[in-house]
Design an enzyme around this catalytic site. Sequence first.
Site, PDB file in Angstrom:
ATOM      1  N   GLU A  80       0.862  -1.189   0.000  1.00 27.13           N
ATOM      2  CA  GLU A  80       0.000   0.000   0.000  1.00 27.13           C
ATOM      3  C   GLU A  80       0.896   1.236   0.000  1.00 27.13           C
ATOM      4  O   GLU A  80       1.942   1.263   0.656  1.00 27.13           O
ATOM      5  CB  GLU A  80      -0.888  -0.002   1.242  1.00 27.13           C
ATOM      6  CG  GLU A  80      -1.834   1.181   1.323  1.00 27.13           C
ATOM      7  CD  GLU A  80      -2.615   1.231   2.620  1.00 27.13           C
ATOM      8  OE1 GLU A  80      -3.686   1.863   2.636  1.00 27.13           O
ATOM      9  OE2 GLU A  80      -2.156   0.644   3.621  1.00 27.13           O
ATOM     10  N   LYS A 179     -10.466   0.810  -1.238  1.00 25.62           N
ATOM     11  CA  LYS A 179     -10.401   0.584   0.206  1.00 25.62           C
ATOM     12  C   LYS A 179     -11.628   1.170   0.890  1.00 25.62           C
ATOM     13  O   LYS A 179     -11.974   2.332   0.689  1.00 25.62           O
ATOM     14  CB  LYS A 179      -9.121   1.212   0.769  1.00 25.62           C
ATOM     15  CG  LYS A 179      -8.869   0.937   2.251  1.00 25.62           C
ATOM     16  CD  LYS A 179      -7.539   1.541   2.678  1.00 25.62           C
ATOM     17  CE  LYS A 179      -7.232   1.277   4.143  1.00 25.62           C
ATOM     18  NZ  LYS A 179      -5.941   1.884   4.542  1.00 25.62           N
ATOM     19  N   CYS A 212      -4.923  -3.201   4.026  1.00 24.39           N
ATOM     20  CA  CYS A 212      -4.489  -2.728   5.341  1.00 24.39           C
ATOM     21  C   CYS A 212      -5.582  -2.765   6.417  1.00 24.39           C
ATOM     22  O   CYS A 212      -5.974  -3.834   6.870  1.00 24.39           O
ATOM     23  CB  CYS A 212      -3.893  -1.322   5.205  1.00 24.39           C
ATOM     24  SG  CYS A 212      -2.781  -0.865   6.576  1.00 24.39           S
TER      25      CYS A 212
END
Length: 475
Positions: A80, A179, A212
């Site tokens: 990321e 995300k 993440c």
Amino acid sequence: MIVFQPHVYATVFILSILQAFALDSYIAAVYEHSVILPNVTGRPVSSEDALTLMNKNMDVLEGAIKAAAQQGAHIIVTPEDGIYGWVFKRDTIFPYLEDIPDPQVNWIPCTDPERFAPAAVQERLSCMARNNSIYVVANIGDKKPCNSSDPKCPSNGHYQYNTNVVFDSEGKLVARYHKYNLFMSETQFDSPKEPEIVTFNTSFGKFGIFTCFDILFHDPAVTVVSKLHVDTVLFPTAWMNVLPHLTAIEFHSAWAMGMGVNLLAADTHNTSLAMTGSGIYDGHLLVAELSSLPRLSPTYPSAVNWRAYATSVKRFSPDDRNFSGVIFFDKFTFTELTKPEGNRTVCQKDLCCHLSYRMTEKQEDEVYVLGAFDGLHVVEGEYYLQICTLLKCKSTDLKTCGQPVATAHTRFEAFSLSGTFGTSYVFPEVLLSGVQLAPGEFQVLSDGRLISQSGTSKPVLTVTLFGRWYEKDPP
């Protein structure tokens, strides 16, 4: 480097390079990248300057991709923020963004770069994949125009998304993921209206993807595994390690084991921000062989009833001297392990944690406690936790229990940890002195006990059952 548990279903990384001769396996690679960051000026740069910086990072990634392909890898995951970093506001990140189309458009940017809006980054990533015959997973920024009829349209007329892309070995865009669970500092990005559950099929397995902070939440992390039955999760991350329970290697390997999938986690490398933990360090490439169908493996774990044992036994040695301590802003209830062996119980709300243990080489200047937490974590996000943990305190002062500590000398000949969990999503963690995992030194029984397996352990930092009660999360 870190050695992980050797079981296929729990493998995040293995430290040897293996050749895949069978159709039911494939070779995967991850790369931990020390990102070249932009200068922080507070003002947007030109698109040309933005591309110059991104090309510097892609030069490094291209070297890793070539090396992985030469070692037979079928797929590589990069971190990321690995192409432009994270030091941005909404306006300063805009020159780094591209419009990423839906993969259903059947597009190979490497051979048809002019088909959509300017997409130099996508073109280069596509060519890296195509020229090296490897699947490439990268994290970039997506911009999507909106207009005044949309009451949530940002003032610059664009939604901005933290985005993972996947290009297949022909260079075709096969997956795009926005995300959903943004970290508190990601104010430069928008969250999509609904969580995206993204999967794609290959000749070597079914893959899911998210980013993440997403791993701590039900959607998309649990849904993509439990409902869509992926074999492997691709996980670009920029994880900031938090002892004692949220170091990258510790939590990510525990999540992979608890969910029963392969997890390919590529972290950024920035020691000043405690960002490490792909299982690799200093920008090294790691390649491993994984099962394409882990659920068919004879080593695939049986179902665990995480409260069976703990609810069947009487409370061990209650102690009126329980005390409170804080771990990552959460208020735990602790009880000290005052003897070199014994049985202990500590409770908080509906969670009671039971521990049987036997120490060896107990150090007089080291204190261990058993802790319980049953509540809502509300710092960088709101999510409900149930945690049972055996951990070393920072010093003999009980006020330090729960503070970060990275070394220990006390060994445990045996331990058995269990809890009366209200959730079936419990992730087992054992962390040794030096922030190292414990390959082959523990196992999880079907009745919910986390037990030692191979006699005297290396010095222990924590033994933890990390539970996530998703149903109790705020809407």
